[in-house]
Design a protein around this motif. Structure first.
Motif, short mmCIF file in Angstrom:
data_model
loop_
_atom_site.label_atom_id
_atom_site.label_comp_id
_atom_site.label_asym_id
_atom_site.label_seq_id
_atom_site.Cartn_x
_atom_site.Cartn_y
_atom_site.Cartn_z
N GLN A 1 0.80 -1.23 0.00
CA GLN A 1 0.00 0.00 0.00
C GLN A 1 0.84 1.28 0.00
N GLY A 2 2.15 1.12 0.02
CA GLY A 2 3.01 2.30 -0.01
C GLY A 2 2.73 3.23 1.17
N ASP A 3 2.52 4.52 0.86
CA ASP A 3 2.28 5.52 1.90
C ASP A 3 0.80 5.66 2.26
N ALA A 4 -0.05 4.82 1.68
CA ALA A 4 -1.48 4.97 1.91
C ALA A 4 -1.89 4.55 3.32
N MET A 5 -1.08 3.69 3.95
CA MET A 5 -1.36 3.27 5.32
C MET A 5 -0.13 3.52 6.18
N ARG A 6 -0.37 3.72 7.47
CA ARG A 6 0.70 3.92 8.43
C ARG A 6 0.62 2.80 9.47
N MET A 7 1.75 2.13 9.72
CA MET A 7 1.80 1.07 10.70
C MET A 7 2.23 1.66 12.04
N LEU A 8 1.40 1.45 13.07
CA LEU A 8 1.69 2.03 14.39
C LEU A 8 2.55 1.13 15.26
N ALA A 9 2.39 -0.19 15.11
CA ALA A 9 3.17 -1.14 15.90
C ALA A 9 3.06 -2.52 15.26
N VAL A 10 4.08 -3.33 15.46
CA VAL A 10 4.08 -4.67 14.86
C VAL A 10 4.38 -5.70 15.95
N ALA A 11 3.74 -6.86 15.85
CA ALA A 11 3.84 -7.89 16.88
C ALA A 11 4.96 -8.88 16.59
N SER A 12 6.14 -8.37 16.34
CA SER A 12 7.33 -9.21 16.15
C SER A 12 8.26 -9.03 17.35
N GLU A 13 9.18 -9.97 17.51
CA GLU A 13 10.13 -9.89 18.63
C GLU A 13 11.05 -8.69 18.48
N GLU A 14 11.48 -8.45 17.24
CA GLU A 14 12.38 -7.34 16.95
C GLU A 14 11.82 -6.57 15.76
N ARG A 15 12.33 -5.37 15.54
CA ARG A 15 11.90 -4.60 14.38
C ARG A 15 12.18 -5.38 13.09
N MET A 16 11.27 -5.26 12.14
CA MET A 16 11.39 -6.00 10.91
C MET A 16 12.25 -5.24 9.91
N ALA B 1 11.94 -5.03 6.81
CA ALA B 1 11.10 -4.36 5.82
C ALA B 1 10.47 -3.08 6.37
N PHE B 2 10.40 -2.96 7.71
CA PHE B 2 9.77 -1.81 8.36
C PHE B 2 10.65 -1.32 9.51
N PRO B 3 11.84 -0.83 9.21
CA PRO B 3 12.80 -0.49 10.28
C PRO B 3 12.35 0.65 11.20
N ASP B 4 11.41 1.46 10.75
CA ASP B 4 10.97 2.61 11.56
C ASP B 4 9.75 2.31 12.41
N VAL B 5 9.21 1.10 12.29
CA VAL B 5 7.99 0.75 13.03
C VAL B 5 8.36 0.05 14.33
N PRO B 6 7.93 0.58 15.48
CA PRO B 6 8.26 -0.06 16.75
C PRO B 6 7.47 -1.35 16.97
N THR B 7 8.05 -2.23 17.74
CA THR B 7 7.32 -3.43 18.14
C THR B 7 6.42 -3.09 19.33
N PHE B 8 5.41 -3.90 19.55
CA PHE B 8 4.56 -3.72 20.74
C PHE B 8 5.40 -3.85 22.01
N LYS B 9 6.38 -4.76 21.98
CA LYS B 9 7.21 -4.96 23.17
C LYS B 9 8.01 -3.71 23.50
N GLU B 10 8.51 -3.04 22.47
CA GLU B 10 9.22 -1.78 22.70
C GLU B 10 8.33 -0.77 23.41
N LEU B 11 7.04 -0.83 23.08
CA LEU B 11 6.09 0.15 23.61
C LEU B 11 5.46 -0.31 24.93
N GLY B 12 5.94 -1.45 25.45
CA GLY B 12 5.50 -1.88 26.77
C GLY B 12 4.39 -2.91 26.79
N PHE B 13 4.10 -3.54 25.63
CA PHE B 13 3.02 -4.53 25.57
C PHE B 13 3.60 -5.87 25.10
#
Length: 320
Positions: free
Chosen positions: A212-227, A229-241
């Motif tokens: 989707q390119g820039d049409a959507m913004r990812m707020l958090a991803v449920a991976s152990e570490e940052r992906m 493909a998405f280096p600027d997207v924080p993981t939920f764990k980083e954010l305390g969840f």
């Protein structure tokens, strides 16, 4: 001369073990039939095609043939797996949480413990998406709004009782909020709902963000570490969840497949997982590689059964 019954049984067992060992030594001795229990084009198919591109490098030149047996969210194929040839040359894609939740909710022709996964090689993490013009710039923005307006934040997701649905229920519990999940018939329609602002957000699989390119913004991803493909997207764990997971995908075999062959199939998948060409394709596609080998399988599946059972309670699921 009459041979004692116990001696006869031991002799038969020895012959069976010897035959299985000989079979394993030559495995694979012909093309492997790889059945995908979904339609072409989804994450299961894409990852299998990536495997296929390097398969012969790790099987002594034996190819893999991909076929599709879609139906009932994978249950149609999984219910038939144990009736298929059990020499290792027939393997089938297998998914979590599908194979735990499906028989938990209704009779689907198989039980979780009927299946024999030999390797889980990747998962597609759940992620929260919003449209590019959303007022939610961060996950905290969304949480603050959800706390101030219980039930008002709507999440699109790929179907009821899916990995997306489970993630939404877990997120609500961890964040102390109440949101509303709206199921769609698949990833495509649920992403369209986010893009069209039919819902405030979406719980979708991370690879959706690549299309989707820039049409959507990812707020958090449920991976152990940052992906990657998405280096600027924080993981939920980083954010305390403590929210990690998504749809796990692997390879299974019929239950009568000998132990030596199960290990061989797992070894092949592990070798492919380590292949630089394969890894590059998977990471660029937004997949997260995992290494749940056959020797780790029992403990892994048991842990997931417990996790999904708790999540099912959150969703209020009961067997029909």
């Amino acid at each position: 001369m009459r041979i004692p019954r116990l001696q006869m049984a031991a002799a038969i067992a020895a012959v069976a073990v010897g035959a299985a060992t000989a079979l394993a030594a030559d495995f694979p001795s012909k093309p492997i039939n790889y059945i995908i229990p979904f339609n072409a084009g989804g994450e299961s198919d894409i990852s299998a095609r990536f495997q296929q591109s390097v398969w012969e490098k790790h099987t002594g030149g034996q190819p893999v043939v991909i076929q599709y047996q879609a139906g009932a969210g994978g249950a149609q194929a999984w219910s038939k797996l144990n009736g298929m040839e059990a020499d290792g040359h027939t393997v089938m894609g297998i998914n979590l949480p599908h194979t735990v939740l499906q028989p938990m909710i209704k009779d689907v022709g198989y039980q979780t413990d009927d299946l024999t996964p030999v390797h889980y090689f990747h998962y597609t993490p759940n992620a929260i998406f919003v449209s590019k013009d959303s007022k939610f710039k961060t996950l905290q923005d969304l949480i603050d709004h959800a706390k101030a307006n219980p039930g008002a934040v709507t999440f699109a997701g790929s179907g009821s009782n899916s990995a997306n649905h489970l993630a939404q229920a877990q997120f609500d519990q961890l964040a102390g909020v109440k949101t509303t999940y709206i199921p769609f018939t698949g990833t495509g329609p649920s992403v369209t709902a986010v893009l069209g602002n039919q819902t405030m957000a979406g719980f979708n699989y991370a690879p959706s963000g690549l299309n989707q390119g820039d049409a959507m913004r990812m707020l958090a991803v449920a991976s152990e570490e940052r992906m990657p493909a998405f280096p600027d997207v924080p993981t939920f764990k980083e954010l305390g969840f403590d929210l990690v997971g998504g749809a796990y995908r692997g390879v299974s075999v019929p239950k009568d497949t000998p132990e030596e062959i199960r290990k061989k199939v797992s070894d092949i998948v592990a070798a492919i997982n380590a292949d630089p060409e394969f890894r590059k394709k998977m990471e660029a596609g937004g997949f997260v590689l995992t290494e749940v080998t056959y020797d780790k399988m029992e403990a892994f599946v048991e842990s997931k059964k417990g996790e999904y059972a708790k999540a099912a309670e959150l969703l209020g699921l009961k067997k029909q």
